[in-house]
Design a protein around this motif. Structure first.
Motif, PDB file in Angstrom:
ATOM      1  N   ALA A 357       0.834  -1.204   0.000  1.00 51.13           N
ATOM      2  CA  ALA A 357       0.000   0.000   0.000  1.00 51.13           C
ATOM      3  C   ALA A 357       0.865   1.249   0.000  1.00 51.13           C
ATOM      4  O   ALA A 357       0.587   2.221  -0.716  1.00 51.13           O
ATOM      5  CB  ALA A 357      -0.946  -0.019   1.195  1.00 51.13           C
ATOM      6  N   ARG A 361       1.069   4.126  -3.089  1.00 52.02           N
ATOM      7  CA  ARG A 361       0.763   5.546  -2.877  1.00 52.02           C
ATOM      8  C   ARG A 361       1.949   6.429  -3.247  1.00 52.02           C
ATOM      9  O   ARG A 361       1.789   7.499  -3.834  1.00 52.02           O
ATOM     10  CB  ARG A 361       0.337   5.769  -1.439  1.00 52.02           C
ATOM     11  N   GLY A 383      -6.942   1.329  -5.894  1.00 59.06           N
ATOM     12  CA  GLY A 383      -5.855   0.401  -5.596  1.00 59.06           C
ATOM     13  C   GLY A 383      -6.191  -1.029  -5.981  1.00 59.06           C
ATOM     14  O   GLY A 383      -5.723  -1.979  -5.334  1.00 59.06           O
ATOM     15  N   GLN A 448     -14.553   2.809   0.574  1.00 56.57           N
ATOM     16  CA  GLN A 448     -13.440   3.749   0.711  1.00 56.57           C
ATOM     17  C   GLN A 448     -13.899   5.171   0.998  1.00 56.57           C
ATOM     18  O   GLN A 448     -13.158   5.950   1.616  1.00 56.57           O
ATOM     19  CB  GLN A 448     -12.577   3.709  -0.551  1.00 56.57           C
ATOM     20  N   HIS A 455      -7.219   4.547  -0.234  1.00 56.29           N
ATOM     21  CA  HIS A 455      -6.484   4.823  -1.464  1.00 56.29           C
ATOM     22  C   HIS A 455      -7.214   5.854  -2.319  1.00 56.29           C
ATOM     23  O   HIS A 455      -6.588   6.725  -2.928  1.00 56.29           O
ATOM     24  CB  HIS A 455      -6.330   3.510  -2.238  1.00 56.29           C
ATOM     25  N   HIS A 458      -6.419   9.292  -1.269  1.00 51.95           N
ATOM     26  CA  HIS A 458      -5.048   9.657  -1.625  1.00 51.95           C
ATOM     27  C   HIS A 458      -4.999  10.148  -3.061  1.00 51.95           C
ATOM     28  O   HIS A 458      -4.328  11.146  -3.363  1.00 51.95           O
ATOM     29  CB  HIS A 458      -4.113   8.458  -1.435  1.00 51.95           C
TER      30      HIS A 458
END
Length: 548
Positions: A357, A361, A383, A448, A455, A458
């Motif tokens: 992970a 990122r 992701g 999410q 993710h 992000h």
């Protein structure tokens, strides 16, 4: 230490240059959202999800083919360039995509497949009837060799000869891909005019640009010379799996012809009044970057092209990325790259590079700091890893041909996952055309959205971060350095200079900032903060600072 000084290149962005530094979101329409329960995504499904796409902060969408097609290669075999396949809806539905996207501030790019058509296209149906009909020369026809074999050694990307015998004309026709995808003859002026008319049709419909499939495949060698063999040490799997004999040739004559530049200039002239932009897919394993430079040099060719270096299976390292940036500057410094780590043709990069992970990122942040524009592929923002698809469920002819050594492209094309607890992850109320991975469903948008550390958020943060820094959008690149796992470079615009450092390893590293009054930025994307000019970067952590 490896230090590479990259020559400073001019970088500015005007309103006509909305594409420069843009973030483009690729939609594979079969797999995005089904609106009618038939198990296949469609245009109205895209309309319903455009607010979500807008929430990512992207500049444009690129929609893979939705034209009328027998779907032998899932839309990349076009039988009518100027209509929508009923599977995806209607022309009114496409207009709704454009209108809704524009209202949300999103440009619309569509995937034009100009190098070949479907064998069911009316042009080919007429062309194959005789050697003297009005479209007889619209495709690449050739006499057999004296012994009846194909005219040369050219190979298809999908395996076997690039030539198919046709008993009507008693000639071979060329197909770089499936036998049902005959190649158009770009040496015929009428073919060029017809394809430019296709571009005009969609520009008048409101599109803002094109993704040009296999842009370097348009022209073939008039003399039909055979390709020379490629030494084993020069072979790679950037555009074809190693089990494919296509990698055994140096493709000097079946593509990459110099005549292509004049056609691209004509296409650019058609796009210019609409402020439209194009990104070309350069499919070449040896000269991809060089061709990218050729096709984007100056204001009369394509705005952007992408090669396959970041779409390969080779894990990116500080050294390899520094070398890549240096090579791009050497061969394409006056052009404009478009970067992507995943798309509909390759294993998703989370699986391809076996990323944690943190690594995923960090590399996503790095992608947004590169000089050029950026494409992200649907589900990348979640992701998603590559989905496992059994042989019984395969749809991709490429995978069926080379199974099990190469499993094809279905694993990256499975449906988008929207609702963690819904039937078929909210993609369809029917049976999806490809199975939905249970691993994917756990990573659905709904799961999410409520997790600030997910993710998805992000990606929203790094896209927003890119947009607020002019240096990252269109600035110059200089002073690229690689030392161990540490990659550093500067992005420079008239307004600011951003120093970018990335620890691409599993152990922490210490960095001393260059001299200057640097201010920390990017805390929201996990940028390490300097203290007295020194930065301690954790594993897979960036450091981003600015001076104005």
């Amino acid at each position: 230490m490896n230090t590479m000084t990259i020559p400073v290149q001019p970088g500015t962005r005007t309103s006509r240059e909305w594409w420069r530094g843009a973030v483009i979101y690729q939609i594979y329409p079969r797999s995005y959202q089904d609106s009618n329960g038939d198990g296949v995504g469609d245009l109205l499904g895209i309309v319903s999800r455009l607010p979500y796409i807008a929430s990512l902060g992207v500049d444009a969408i690129w929609i893979s083919p939705f034209f009328t097609s027998p779907m032998k290669d899932f839309g990349y075999d076009v039988s009518d360039y100027c209509d929508v396949d009923p599977m995806f809806g209607s022309m009114a539905d496409f207009d709704a995509v454009v209108t809704t996207a524009h209202a949300l501030g999103i440009k619309v790019m569509i995937d034009l497949v100009l190098s070949h058509t479907s064998a069911q296209h009316p042009w080919f149906i007429e062309s194959r009837q005789s050697r003297d009909n009005p479209k007889a020369n619209w495709y690449v026809w050739a006499e057999p060799s004296p012994d009846g074999t194909p005219p040369n050694n050219w190979l298809s990307m999908f395996g076997g000869s690039a030539w198919q015998w046709d008993s009507r004309r008693c000639q071979y026709y060329m197909h770089n891909f499936l036998t049902s995808q005959p190649d158009l003859n770009f040496h015929e002026p009428e073919v060029q005019e017809a394809l430019l008319d296709v571009a005009r049709f969609w520009l008048e419909r409101g599109v803002n640009g094109f993704r040009l499939d296999t842009i370097n495949f348009y022209f073939h060698d008039r003399q039909l010379r055979s390709n020379p063999p490629l030494p084993p040490e020069r072979r790679n799997d950037r555009i074809a799996p190693m089990v494919n004999p296509y990698n055994h040739q140096e493709h000097l004559y079946d593509k990459n012809q110099p005549e292509n530049l004049d056609f691209l200039r004509r296409l650019r002239a058609v796009m210019a009044p609409y402020d439209a932009a194009a990104v070309g897919e350069v499919g070449d394993a040896q000269r991809g970057l060089e061709i990218m430079g050729e096709y984007t040099a100056g204001d009369d060719l394509m705005q952007m092209c992408y090669a396959f270096e970041l779409l390969s299976k080779d894990n990116p390292t500080a050294q390899s990325l520094a070398e890549l940036m240096a090579e791009v500057t050497r061969v394409a410094g006056h052009g404009w790259a478009c970067w992507a780590m995943s798309n509909h043709d390759v294993v998703r990069h989370i699986s391809r590079w076996n990323l944690s992970a943190a690594a995923a990122r960090c590399l996503a942040t790095l992608l947004m700091c590169l000089r050029g524009s950026v494409c992200i592929y649907q589900g990348e923002e979640l992701g998603l890893p590559e989905a496992e698809v059994s042989f019984e469920d395969l749809q991709d002819p490429y995978g069926i041909e080379f199974w099990p050594e190469f499993k094809g492209r279905d694993g990256c094309r499975t449906p988008m996952v929207w609702e963690a607890d819904a039937l078929n992850a909210g993609f369809t109320t029917g049976r999806p055309w490809l199975p939905i991975s249970s691993e994917h469903q756990r990573l659905a948008v709904s799961a999410q959205e409520t997790d600030p550390g997910a993710h998805l958020h992000h990606y929203r943060r790094i896209i927003a971060f890119r947009h607020v820094h002019d240096a990252l959008m269109c600035g110059k690149l200089r002073d690229v350095r690689a030392e161990g796992d540490l990659l550093t470079f500067h992005r420079v615009s008239p307004q600011e200079e951003v120093f970018c450092a990335f620890n691409l390893g599993e152990t922490s590293v210490q960095l001393t900032l260059p001299e200057g009054d640097w201010q920390p930025i990017g805390a929201e994307v996990n940028s390490a903060a300097p203290r007295d000019g020194v930065v301690q970067l954790g594993h897979w952590q960036p450091c981003l600072v600015v001076r104005r």
